[in-house]
Design a protein around this motif. Structure first.
Motif, mmCIF file in Angstrom:
data_model
loop_
_atom_site.group_PDB
_atom_site.id
_atom_site.type_symbol
_atom_site.label_atom_id
_atom_site.label_comp_id
_atom_site.label_asym_id
_atom_site.label_seq_id
_atom_site.Cartn_x
_atom_site.Cartn_y
_atom_site.Cartn_z
ATOM 1 N N ASP A 1 12.088 -21.403 -0.261
ATOM 2 C CA ASP A 1 11.297 -22.622 -0.473
ATOM 3 C C ASP A 1 10.690 -23.140 0.820
ATOM 4 O O ASP A 1 9.769 -23.953 0.804
ATOM 5 N N GLY A 2 11.219 -22.699 1.952
ATOM 6 C CA GLY A 2 10.725 -23.137 3.244
ATOM 7 C C GLY A 2 11.344 -22.294 4.339
ATOM 8 O O GLY A 2 12.291 -21.531 4.088
ATOM 9 N N ILE A 3 10.825 -22.430 5.544
ATOM 10 C CA ILE A 3 11.251 -21.563 6.652
ATOM 11 C C ILE A 3 11.552 -22.392 7.896
ATOM 12 O O ILE A 3 10.818 -23.331 8.221
ATOM 13 N N ILE A 4 12.648 -22.030 8.587
ATOM 14 C CA ILE A 4 12.963 -22.597 9.897
ATOM 15 C C ILE A 4 12.723 -21.508 10.940
ATOM 16 O O ILE A 4 13.304 -20.423 10.851
ATOM 17 N N LEU A 5 11.859 -21.787 11.901
ATOM 18 C CA LEU A 5 11.591 -20.871 13.002
ATOM 19 C C LEU A 5 12.454 -21.277 14.190
ATOM 20 O O LEU A 5 12.430 -22.438 14.605
ATOM 21 N N LEU A 6 13.206 -20.345 14.756
ATOM 22 C CA LEU A 6 14.135 -20.672 15.833
ATOM 23 C C LEU A 6 13.546 -20.478 17.226
ATOM 24 O O LEU A 6 14.281 -20.545 18.211
ATOM 25 N N SER A 7 12.250 -20.229 17.313
ATOM 26 C CA SER A 7 11.609 -20.158 18.625
ATOM 27 C C SER A 7 10.103 -20.176 18.449
ATOM 28 O O SER A 7 9.591 -19.976 17.343
ATOM 29 N N SER A 8 9.405 -20.417 19.532
ATOM 30 C CA SER A 8 7.943 -20.302 19.527
ATOM 31 C C SER A 8 7.513 -19.657 20.838
ATOM 32 O O SER A 8 8.224 -19.735 21.848
ATOM 33 N N LYS A 9 6.366 -19.027 20.816
ATOM 34 C CA LYS A 9 5.878 -18.370 22.026
ATOM 35 C C LYS A 9 4.358 -18.470 22.093
ATOM 36 O O LYS A 9 3.689 -18.865 21.122
#
Length: 347
Positions: free
Chosen positions: A123-131
């Protein structure tokens, strides 16, 4: 005879729609009402048909969690189990399960995200980093799919992205200023992967503090490696091979710092007598290292909790505005930093 929602509503003194919202753990219902309705459900032996409800609502009651890089490498770093602990706690309370990414390359992970979205697996997504130049965030924005980022986005449509982060620029500036107050000017910076936004912010805070102290930047003092034990060891070899090595080191995270301490010990360089070391994250190993590490507590567990709360809210209230949630940090002073003795003879 099977108990119905109407019977639960009548017994609890609420509308049937309120019972449905309690089952969905809607944030619009007060905790007091939720408790009363749940007690009534238990007393009457009412068990919601989640499969039927999910089909009607087009919900899976699953959240996707995207772990950066190869999963076997990521889980070497205590940050990820700890942030997952926070995510799991809140997901369970809200009635959600978790689907973790298992991709080993950036392309694998991107394809896995697309599959999660297109197959409606979550139903949704958690991203544990960004670049820098991340391809996942633009895709999720284009698909208008609910997601929350742990970290800071790379300045793309930031106002449309809900993210949970520390003020990593301020945290890195703080540790640099702390070392400056201890008399250090030759301060090395051991960053993580250069394309990671957290590394960009750490470097910015480090450079700001040196600039404010009128200390020229020595580019030889800044090195970047993967956030694992070996990365810290390789960084130390590079920095201690310089004609004039640093007298203090800022390290991207505690796992790398443990590698730093081990390599310095092999070199018979004493911490903190010969060199000071400070890092980020405050995971358990930082207190158990020798010597115990001075580090910045970024409240990893809370990052996971707040990210999950924000994502559940976005799923249940699709039109809610994006928000920025900053989790505070705190300097934990232990035994790996020491005031520089300017009177000591140079080695």
């Amino acid at each position: 005879m099977k108990v119905t929602i109407r019977e639960v509503a009548k017994q609890a003194g609420v509308a049937p729609s309120t019972v449905s919202r309690v089952i969905a753990n809607s944030s619009r219902i007060s905790s007091k009402t939720k408790a009363r309705v749940r007690e009534t459900m238990e007393a009457l032996g009412y068990h919601p048909n989640f499969n039927a409800r999910n089909l009607v609502n087009n919900r899976t009651n699953m959240l996707g969690v995207i772990i950066p890089g190869a999963s076997e490498v990521a889980f070497q770093n205590p940050f990820f189990p700890e942030v997952l602990r926070g995510i799991t706690t809140k997901a369970y309370t809200a009635g959600y399960g978790l689907a973790l990414s298992t991709g080993q390359t950036d392309e694998d992970i991107f394809n896995e995200v697309k599959q999660m979205v297109q197959s409606c697996r979550v139903d949704g997504i958690i991203l544990l980093s960004s670049k820098i130049d991340d391809q996942i965030i633009p895709y999720l924005l284009e698909q208008q799919f609910p997601f929350v980022l742990v970290g800071r986005p790379d300045n793309i449509a930031t106002k449309n992205i809900t993210y949970v982060n520390n003020d990593n620029v301020k945290a890195a500036k703080l540790v640099t200023e702390y070392l400056l107050l201890l008399g250090h000017e030759a301060i090395g910076f051991i960053g993580g992967q250069q394309e990671a936004i957290v590394t960009v912010d750490h470097a910015a805070g480090y450079e700001q503090a040196l600039h404010n102290a009128a200390i020229p930047m020595n580019r030889d003092y800044s090195v970047y490696y993967q956030e694992v034990l070996e990365g810290g060891q390789q960084a130390v070899i590079e920095l201690m091979s310089l004609e004039k090595p640093p007298t203090a080191l800022i390290v991207a995270d505690d796992l790398m710092a443990l590698g730093v301490l081990r390599m310095l010990d092999e070199m018979q360089v004493s911490v903190p007598e010969d060199i000071s070391v400070i890092s980020f994250n405050n995971v358990m190993l930082s207190e158990l290292s020798s010597p115990p590490l001075t580090t910045v507590d970024i409240h990893i567990y809370e990052l996971g909790q707040k990210a999950t709360d924000a994502l559940v809210e976005k799923i249940q209230t699709p039109d809610i505005e994006a928000k920025t949630i900053i989790v505070p940090h705190r300097l934990i002073k232990r035994q790996s930093c020491k005031k520089l003795d300017h009177l000591a003879p140079s080695k």
